[in-house]
Design a protein around this motif. Sequence first.
Motif, PDB file in Angstrom:
ATOM      1  N   PRO A 143      -0.264   2.974   5.422  1.00  0.00           N
ATOM      2  CA  PRO A 143       0.459   2.585   4.200  1.00  0.00           C
ATOM      3  C   PRO A 143       1.785   1.908   4.509  1.00  0.00           C
ATOM      4  O   PRO A 143       2.335   2.047   5.610  1.00  0.00           O
ATOM      5  CB  PRO A 143       0.689   3.928   3.498  1.00  0.00           C
ATOM      6  CG  PRO A 143       0.745   4.921   4.617  1.00  0.00           C
ATOM      7  CD  PRO A 143      -0.260   4.441   5.629  1.00  0.00           C
TER       8      PRO A 143
ATOM      9  N   ARG B 158       0.847  -1.195   0.000  1.00  0.00           N
ATOM     10  CA  ARG B 158       0.000   0.000   0.000  1.00  0.00           C
ATOM     11  C   ARG B 158       0.881   1.243   0.000  1.00  0.00           C
ATOM     12  O   ARG B 158       1.665   1.453   0.930  1.00  0.00           O
ATOM     13  CB  ARG B 158      -0.896  -0.009   1.239  1.00  0.00           C
ATOM     14  CG  ARG B 158      -1.842  -1.199   1.281  1.00  0.00           C
ATOM     15  CD  ARG B 158      -2.104  -1.676   2.710  1.00  0.00           C
ATOM     16  NE  ARG B 158      -2.821  -0.699   3.514  1.00  0.00           N
ATOM     17  CZ  ARG B 158      -4.149  -0.720   3.704  1.00  0.00           C
ATOM     18  NH1 ARG B 158      -4.880  -1.661   3.128  1.00  0.00           N
ATOM     19  NH2 ARG B 158      -4.738   0.172   4.464  1.00  0.00           N
TER      20      ARG B 158
ATOM     21  N   THR C 117      -1.120  -1.067  -4.461  1.00  0.00           N
ATOM     22  CA  THR C 117      -2.388  -0.445  -4.085  1.00  0.00           C
ATOM     23  C   THR C 117      -2.082   0.989  -3.675  1.00  0.00           C
ATOM     24  O   THR C 117      -1.220   1.215  -2.819  1.00  0.00           O
ATOM     25  CB  THR C 117      -3.046  -1.197  -2.917  1.00  0.00           C
ATOM     26  OG1 THR C 117      -3.284  -2.553  -3.304  1.00  0.00           O
ATOM     27  CG2 THR C 117      -4.371  -0.544  -2.537  1.00  0.00           C
TER      28      THR C 117
ATOM     29  N   GLU D 120      -3.238   5.076  -2.653  1.00  0.00           N
ATOM     30  CA  GLU D 120      -4.158   6.135  -2.206  1.00  0.00           C
ATOM     31  C   GLU D 120      -3.427   7.458  -2.388  1.00  0.00           C
ATOM     32  O   GLU D 120      -2.195   7.511  -2.330  1.00  0.00           O
ATOM     33  CB  GLU D 120      -4.555   5.944  -0.749  1.00  0.00           C
ATOM     34  CG  GLU D 120      -5.525   4.808  -0.490  1.00  0.00           C
ATOM     35  CD  GLU D 120      -6.942   5.125  -0.953  1.00  0.00           C
ATOM     36  OE1 GLU D 120      -7.215   6.317  -1.259  1.00  0.00           O
ATOM     37  OE2 GLU D 120      -7.775   4.204  -1.013  1.00  0.00           O
TER      38      GLU D 120
ATOM     39  N   TRP E  11      -5.231   4.586   7.154  1.00  0.00           N
ATOM     40  CA  TRP E  11      -5.012   3.592   6.102  1.00  0.00           C
ATOM     41  C   TRP E  11      -3.760   2.752   6.324  1.00  0.00           C
ATOM     42  O   TRP E  11      -3.626   1.658   5.798  1.00  0.00           O
ATOM     43  CB  TRP E  11      -4.933   4.302   4.744  1.00  0.00           C
ATOM     44  CG  TRP E  11      -5.033   3.386   3.572  1.00  0.00           C
ATOM     45  CD1 TRP E  11      -6.026   2.488   3.288  1.00  0.00           C
ATOM     46  CD2 TRP E  11      -4.073   3.280   2.500  1.00  0.00           C
ATOM     47  NE1 TRP E  11      -5.761   1.839   2.109  1.00  0.00           N
ATOM     48  CE2 TRP E  11      -4.565   2.306   1.594  1.00  0.00           C
ATOM     49  CE3 TRP E  11      -2.873   3.919   2.197  1.00  0.00           C
ATOM     50  CZ2 TRP E  11      -3.905   1.955   0.424  1.00  0.00           C
ATOM     51  CZ3 TRP E  11      -2.208   3.570   1.047  1.00  0.00           C
ATOM     52  CH2 TRP E  11      -2.721   2.601   0.161  1.00  0.00           C
TER      53      TRP E  11
END
Length: 351
Positions: A47, A4, A28, A30, A45
Amino acid sequence: MSKRLLIIEDSVDIRENTAELLELSGFTVETASDGLEGVRLARTWNPDLVICDIMMPNLDGFGVLQVFSSQPELASIPFIFLTAKTDRADMRKGMEMGADDYLTKPFQEVELLRAIEARLKKSKTAIPLSASVSDVALVHEALAYLDLPTWEGEKKTQTHAKKQVIYAEGDHPIRLYYLAKGKVKAYHTNKDGKYFITSFIQEGEFFGFVDILENQAYRESAEALEESVIISVSAVEFLQRIKENIHLEVFFRKALTSYLLKNEKLMVEMAYQSLRMRVAMVLVELAQTYGTSMSEPLVIKLSREDLASRVGTATESVIRTLSDFKKEGYLDVKGGEMTLKNIEGLVKLKY
């Protein structure tokens, strides 16, 4: 599961293009359009890595990194600055604050992907007992930027016999040393000829750089504790590399600070402890330097004189204390070998 990645970037085009590149590469992703949004998203989140611009509204990249560094849940996340700023002072500031890398726009796609891959690999590296996360990161970064295997300048690989002096106190430093195999001690000798061990050096560690960076004669000597393989390069070429590479300069400056603080901390702690505690502290230091686990026995080959010189006491006093520790089950002594059986117990000693 894909890694992430969080992109914090106020430029819409750069943010979207970078996100698309990384998503096509299997990550992935964001995104956040400013620093405050990025911090909020990172908290929720979690990461695996952050790519962050510097010049942004509300909270700039330096501010974001400061927030990350001050919060335990964010501090260990690899952090890459991605910015158009190329001023050396800005690069140094970012690296000194704890950024893991610094890429300037425009950047090559492969350059970004390699930087991400390197940081993610480093975040999964097992941390040996002997060093903190920051110490390990410094060594890996320095190795990566110096690239000793393909060093184009003058380089020597030498095998030093046990008790062979590598460099002597008072000499002018002309080489940077890297311990590829073996064990090395650094020590200071006073005017009466008595010596005090200032540090133990382990495999995979640079040494001799403190006085190179401070441009002064060696304040200590270095000697092989056992047969050791040492790689060395010219101090002049090393300093030139530092001038050319801001990352390398910052990493070795951090290493210098870490070295000085660690030794100062140990000296202060030992100054106020009993002999028994001081011996225990040095045994734990040896376990941290040369061991792999606090719970596994460690065999150490170190003369009683060397142990006494690190503790700062007479050899006879160390021998008596080791005898007490043997009776209490902390260690075994056989000839020139000492087996630490209960390292965790030594750590927990109260008196």
